[in-house]
Design an enzyme around this catalytic site. Structure first.
Site, PDB file in Angstrom:
ATOM      1  N   THR A 123      -1.041  -3.824   3.015  1.00  0.00           N
ATOM      2  CA  THR A 123      -2.179  -3.152   2.389  1.00  0.00           C
ATOM      3  C   THR A 123      -3.028  -4.117   1.572  1.00  0.00           C
ATOM      4  OG1 THR A 123      -2.716  -1.527   0.681  1.00  0.00           O
ATOM      5  CG2 THR A 123      -0.559  -2.513   0.520  1.00  0.00           C
ATOM      6  N   ASP A 124      -4.299  -3.762   1.406  1.00  0.00           N
ATOM      7  CA  ASP A 124      -5.167  -4.552   0.520  1.00  0.00           C
ATOM      8  C   ASP A 124      -4.783  -4.378  -0.952  1.00  0.00           C
ATOM      9  OD1 ASP A 124      -6.069  -1.944   0.142  1.00  0.00           O
ATOM     10  OD2 ASP A 124      -8.180  -2.374   0.565  1.00  0.00           O
ATOM     11  N   GLU A 125      -3.952  -3.348  -1.254  1.00  0.00           N
ATOM     12  CA  GLU A 125      -3.599  -3.092  -2.661  1.00  0.00           C
ATOM     13  C   GLU A 125      -2.755  -4.207  -3.267  1.00  0.00           C
ATOM     14  OE1 GLU A 125      -2.380   0.788  -3.823  1.00  0.00           O
ATOM     15  OE2 GLU A 125      -3.716   1.775  -2.410  1.00  0.00           O
ATOM     16  N   TYR A 150       3.974   1.084  -5.977  1.00  0.00           N
ATOM     17  CA  TYR A 150       3.783   1.011  -4.519  1.00  0.00           C
ATOM     18  C   TYR A 150       3.314  -0.379  -4.104  1.00  0.00           C
ATOM     19  CZ  TYR A 150       1.173   1.246  -0.138  1.00  0.00           C
ATOM     20  OH  TYR A 150       0.674   0.973   1.116  1.00  0.00           O
ATOM     21  N   LYS A 154       5.016  -3.364  -1.747  1.00  0.00           N
ATOM     22  CA  LYS A 154       4.384  -3.892  -0.520  1.00  0.00           C
ATOM     23  C   LYS A 154       4.209  -5.411  -0.655  1.00  0.00           C
ATOM     24  CE  LYS A 154       3.200  -1.959   2.689  1.00  0.00           C
ATOM     25  NZ  LYS A 154       3.912  -1.538   3.928  1.00  0.00           N
TER      26      LYS A 154
END
Ligand code: NAD
Ligand code: DAU
Length: 339
Positions: A123-125, A150, A154
Site C-alpha cells: 500500500t501507499d500508506e 495497519y 504492511k
C-alpha cells in the site's frame, strides 16, 4: 502456470482471480484464504466450477496449512491481509499476526518450494502522509513513515519480502498502490460504506473536516498493473500504482455519492475524526508507466457512477455482508461513543 493467490476471497483478490481466469484461461489458480469477515466466496461464484480454479481454506500464519498448498506453485500473488485502518486502531494484534507473521510464513514456504516469483501486494500508506498544501507525491525513493498499526504492519511485511530477496535470493516483486474502489469492496471502506448507507436511508459518516485526500484507483486498473508486473517486472523491484489525477477530498466524494443516488446533503454527517488520520496520499506512477507501459484507464467520475450502479444492482451481496459481525463492528466504530 500454477498461481497461488492468497486472500483471493477478498475485494482485490477476487477481482484479480476473475480477471486472470478470463484473460489467462490456461493457468491454474489456487485461492488460499482464511475466510475472515472480509472473505466472501460469493464474489467467485461465476468461476467456482472452472477446472482450473480451486479454493483452499487456510491461514497464512499457519505453516502446516501453507506448506501443502505451496507445492508445485510457480507464482505467489500475496493479497491476504487485515486491511482496514479503523479496525487496526481498535485491535492491532490480528494485523501483526496476519500481515507480518503470515507474510514470513509464506516467504519461508515459497523459498522452500523454489517459487519463480513471489509478488507482494502493498500500500501507499507505508509512506505516511503528505501535506494538503503542497504538490509532492509518493515515489520509489520516498522513505517509509507508516503512522497507523495497519500501515506499520504492511511496512514490516514489505521489509521482510525485500529481506528474503537480498538474504536468500527469493525472486520477489512488490507493488505499493493507492485506494482501490469498485465491485465487491467490503462496505466498511469509505466508498461502499457511503453508497450502501445512503441506499439504506442512513447518513454517510465523514471523519473530521472531510478535507482528507486519497488517490482513488479503480480495481481493474490495479489488477492490470499486477498482470504487467508479473509479465514484465524486474525481480527485486518495487512498482508504485495509482489512479488518474483527480484528487477529491472525502467531503466532495460524499457529495457526489448522494447526488448519484438522487439524495441531498442531509445524508452527510461529520463525525469524530480517525486517530492519526493521514491527510493526503498521492502516487507518482510515472516510472511504472515508463518501465511496464501501464497506466490507469478508468477516470473517477465515470467509474464512481458505475460503482454506485453496481451496489444498486447487487443489494443481495452487500445486505448479507452488512449483518452479523458487521453490525457489532459498526456499533463499536460509529455508535458507542468510542469515536
Ligand atoms: P480485503 O480485506 O477485502 O480482503 C482480505 C482477504 O484476506 C480476505 O478474503 C480475508 O479472508 C483474507 N485473509 C485475511 N487474513 C487471512 C489469513 N490470516 N490467512 C488467509 N487469508 C486471510 O482486502 P483488500 O482490500 O482486497 O486488500 C488486499 C490487499 O491489498 C491487502 O494486502 C491490502 O493491504 C492491499 N491494499 C489494499 C488497498 C485497498 O484500497 N483496498 C490498497 C492498497 C493495498
Ligand atoms: O491507500 C491505500 C489504503 O486504502 C489501503 O492500504 C487500505 O487497505 C484501504 O483500507 C485504504 O485505506 P484508507 O484508510 O485510506 O481507506 P478508507 O476507505 O477506510 O478511508 C478512506 C478515507 O475516507 C479516509 O480519509 C478516511 C475516510 N473515512 C473513512 C470511513 C470508513 C471517512 O471519512 N468515513 C468513514 O466512515
Amino acid at each position: 502456470m500454477k498461481i497461488l493467490v492468497t486472500g483471493g476471497a477478498g475485494f482485490i483478490g477476487s477481482n484479480f482471480i476473475l480477471y486472470w481466469i478470463k484473460n489467462h484461461p490456461e493457468d491454474e489458480i489456487i485461492n488460499f484464504d482464511a475466510l475472515t469477515y472480509a472473505g466472501n466466496l460469493e464474489n467467485l461464484k461465476s468461476i467456482e466450477d472452472n477446472p482450473n480454479y480451486k479454493f483452499v481454506k487456510g491461514n497464512i500464519a499457519q505453516s502446516n496449512e501453507v506448506g501443502p498448498v505451496m507445492s508445485g506453485v510457480d507464482i505467489v500473488v500475496h493479497f491476504a491481509a487485515e486491511s482496514h485502518v479503523d479496525r487496526s486502531i481498535l485491535e492491532p494484534s490480528s494485523f501483526i499476526l496476519t500481515n507480518i507473521v503470515g507474510t514470513q510464513v509464506l516467504l519461508d514456504a515459497a523459498l522452500k518450494n523454489n517459487v519463480k516469483r513471489f509478488h507482494h501486494i502493498s500500500t501507499d500508506e507505508v509512506f505516511g502522509e503528505l501535506d494538503l498544501n503542497d504538490t509532492n507525491k509518493f515515489n520509489e525513493r520516498t522513505n517509509y513513515n507508516p503512522r497507523s498499526p495497519y500501515s506499520a504492519t504492511k511496512a514490516g511485511s514489505d521489509h521482510l519480502v525485500r529481506a528474503y530477496h537480498f538474504t536468500y535470493g527469493l525472486p520477489i516483486t512488490i507493488t505499493n498502490c493507492s485506494n482501490n474502489y469498485g465491485p465487491y469492496q467490503f462496505p466498511e471502506k469509505f466508498i461502499p460504506l457511503a453508497i450502501t448507507n445512503v441506499i439504506e436511508g442512513k447518513k454517510i459518516p465523514v471523519y473530521g473536516d472531510g478535507l482528507y485526500i486519497r488517490d482513488w484507483l479503480y480495481v481493474e486498473d490495479h489488477v492490470r498493473a499486477i498482470e504487467k508486473v508479473l509479465e514484465r517486472g524486474k525481480v527485486g523491484k518495487t512498482y508504485l500504482i495509482g489512479g488518474m489525477t483527480e484528487l477529491y477530498p472525502n467531503i466532495e466524494i460524499a457529495k457526489k455519492i448522494v447526488r448519484l443516488l438522487g439524495k441531498d446533503e442531509s445524508f452527510i454527517e461529520f463525525v469524530k475524526d480517525r486517530l492519526g488520520h493521514d491527510r493526503r496520499y498521492d502516487v507518482d506512477w510515472s516510472k511504472t508507466k515508463e518501465e511496464l507501459g501501464w497506466e490507469p484507464q478508468h477516470n473517477f467520475d465515470d467509474w464512481l457512477k458505475k460503482t454506485v450502479e453496481w451496489y444498486k444492482e447487487n443489494e443481495s451481496w452487500w445486505k448479507k455482508v452488512k449483518s452479523g459481525e458487521y453490525k457489532k463492528y459498526y456499533k463499536t466504530q460509529y455508535e458507542d461513543g468510542s469515536r
